[in-house]
Design a protein around this motif. Structure first.
Motif, short mmCIF file in Angstrom:
data_model
loop_
_atom_site.label_atom_id
_atom_site.label_comp_id
_atom_site.label_asym_id
_atom_site.label_seq_id
_atom_site.Cartn_x
_atom_site.Cartn_y
_atom_site.Cartn_z
N ASP A 78 0.87 -1.17 0.00
CA ASP A 78 0.00 0.00 0.00
C ASP A 78 0.91 1.23 0.00
N ILE A 79 1.15 1.79 -1.17
CA ILE A 79 2.14 2.86 -1.35
C ILE A 79 1.47 4.21 -1.11
N GLY A 80 2.13 5.04 -0.29
CA GLY A 80 1.61 6.37 -0.01
C GLY A 80 1.74 7.31 -1.20
N MET A 81 1.07 8.46 -1.11
CA MET A 81 1.07 9.40 -2.23
C MET A 81 2.42 10.08 -2.42
N VAL A 84 7.40 5.88 -3.38
CA VAL A 84 7.50 4.96 -4.51
C VAL A 84 7.85 3.59 -3.93
N GLY A 85 7.25 2.55 -4.47
CA GLY A 85 7.45 1.21 -3.93
C GLY A 85 8.38 0.37 -4.79
N LEU A 86 9.22 -0.41 -4.14
CA LEU A 86 10.10 -1.36 -4.81
C LEU A 86 9.69 -2.76 -4.40
N VAL A 87 9.36 -3.58 -5.37
CA VAL A 87 8.94 -4.96 -5.11
C VAL A 87 10.14 -5.88 -5.33
N LEU A 88 10.55 -6.57 -4.27
CA LEU A 88 11.67 -7.49 -4.35
C LEU A 88 11.13 -8.92 -4.32
N LYS A 89 11.56 -9.71 -5.30
CA LYS A 89 11.19 -11.12 -5.34
C LYS A 89 12.46 -11.95 -5.19
N ASN A 90 12.46 -12.74 -4.12
CA ASN A 90 13.66 -13.52 -3.77
C ASN A 90 14.89 -12.62 -3.64
N GLY A 91 14.70 -11.43 -3.08
CA GLY A 91 15.80 -10.53 -2.78
C GLY A 91 16.22 -9.62 -3.91
N VAL A 114 8.27 -5.70 -0.01
CA VAL A 114 7.96 -4.38 -0.56
C VAL A 114 8.66 -3.33 0.28
N ARG A 115 9.49 -2.51 -0.39
CA ARG A 115 10.17 -1.41 0.27
C ARG A 115 9.69 -0.09 -0.32
N THR A 116 9.64 0.92 0.53
CA THR A 116 9.18 2.23 0.06
C THR A 116 10.30 3.25 0.19
N LEU A 117 10.31 4.19 -0.76
CA LEU A 117 11.25 5.31 -0.74
C LEU A 117 10.45 6.60 -0.73
N SER A 118 10.84 7.55 0.11
CA SER A 118 10.12 8.81 0.23
C SER A 118 10.52 9.74 -0.92
#
Length: 375
Positions: A78-81, A84-91, A114-118
């Motif tokens: 759930d990415i904030g306005m 930006v979200g980064l989806v990592l699959k198996n690292g 899922v990692r987010t960057l401001s």
């Protein structure tokens, strides 16, 4: 049995059970059966190895239905306005999610994080993230990419305002929710030609002039922000400076001292471009082309001047020769021996051109008749 519904869920699969089109359960690998005489149960199978992301159209309803139990089966992105979200699959980074986007990913054989960057802190894409997205050929889709070569400067504008000045290198900036424009400015020496300018001198002589100049950008920010196109601006100022310098000189002054013409143009243009972060390095007039009739007139003038100079030189030499003869005559008059020598020289020159010489009266008679000393 005839009224029994049986479903087999494989290791790489998950099943969603709907009764009367409402979610009832999430099925893990195994064999399941229901007594369903009215055919009210529907089971939807999902391959969570090939597609770890949930692809159903009822994503929001699923989140609401599962509530607190959602985390047992899914990873919610759930990415904030302002993120930006980064989806990592198996690292490894595999996908970028835009601000405000929401996704569900199955928990299972493929580890999903899922990692987010401001975006409030910085719009620049981290170097490691940019390298991975470039490898996936998706960097240009989500970011503005700028490669700044050596001897260039990079400028980044965010929402129309200058944000950064970049040194040589490769940069990427998220292209979400803000207008990002990046451009590079050439700091090397550049040359420019102003050709075929039809101009009038101060004495109303029409001529055509070709001009060459060199310049370089010393302040990239000023050159980009204070003038729309600095190359066109320099070209136009060279035209104005050339016209001003030509109109202030007569044709004779122009042809006699081209260096002063170059200096006049250089001084004018340098004063107009210095405050814009542009350094003028040199200006030179390459060609001054006159109309055909003016060439003929100038050639006639040059010929007349050369003829007059030739006449002066010839008369000067004639005067010198006459003066020399006069001096010689005075010496001969004062010295009979010198006169005799001159007579003998004349006789020698005459005899060189005679094949036969008949002598009457002997040598003494010849000498007395041809050559005689002044008494």
């Amino acid at each position: 049995m005839f009224w029994t519904k049986r479903v087999v869920i494989g290791d790489g699969e998950r099943g969603l059970v709907y009764r009367n089109r409402q979610l009832e359960a999430v099925l893990k690998p195994g064999v399941y059966s229901w007594f369903d005489p009215l055919d009210r149960i529907e089971v939807k199978l999902h391959n969570i190895v090939l597609r770890p992301e949930y692809v159903g159209s009822d994503e929001s309803a699923l989140i609401d239905r599962l509530g607190d139990a959602l985390g047992e089966t899914f990873v919610l992105a759930d990415i904030g306005m302002d993120e930006v979200g980064l989806v990592l699959k198996n690292g490894r980074i595999e996908e970028v999610l835009a601000p405000g986007e929401r996704r569900l990913y199955w928990k299972g054989p493929v580890s999903v994080e899922v990692r987010t960057l401001s975006l409030d802190e910085t719009l620049e894409v981290p170097a490691a993230v940019a390298a991975r997205l470039r490898q996936l050929s998706s960097l240009e889709r989500v970011a503005v990419v700028l490669a700044v070569p050596a001897e260039f400067a990079g400028l980044v504008f965010i929402d129309g305002r200058l944000a950064r000045v970049l040194d040589p290198g490769t940069y990427a900036f998220w292209n979400f929710r803000r207008n990002v424009v990046a451009q590079s400015v050439d700091l090397r020496v550049q040359s420019i030609d102003v050709s075929g300018q039809e101009l009038l001198t101060r004495d109303k002589v029409s001529l055509r002039v070709n001009l060459a100049a060199s310049f370089r950008v010393t302040d990239a920010v000023a050159a980009i922000t204070r003038v729309a196109k600095y190359g066109e601006y320099v070209y136009r100022e060279l035209q104005f400076g050339l016209r001003k310098a030509i109109s202030a000189k007569t044709l004779d002054e122009l042809l006699g001292d081209k260096a002063s013409l170059d200096a006049d143009i250089f001084g004018y243009v340098r004063g107009r471009t210095g405050e814009l972060g542009i350094q003028l390095l040199g200006v030179g007039v390459k060609d001054v082309i006159l109309p055909g009739e003016m060439k003929e007139i100038l050639n006639s003038v040059v010929q007349a001047e050369k003829a007059a100079q030739a006449n002066v030189i010839r008369r000067r030499e004639e005067a010198n020769a006459t003066r020399s003869l006069l001096n010689t005559a005075r010496l001969i008059e004062e010295s009979p021996v010198l006169m005799r020598l001159k007579e003998l020289e004349a006789l020698e020159k005459v005899t060189e051109k005679i094949d036969k010489l008949t002598v009457f009266g002997g040598l003494d008679g010849l000498m007395k008749q041809l050559v005689s000393l002044k008494q």
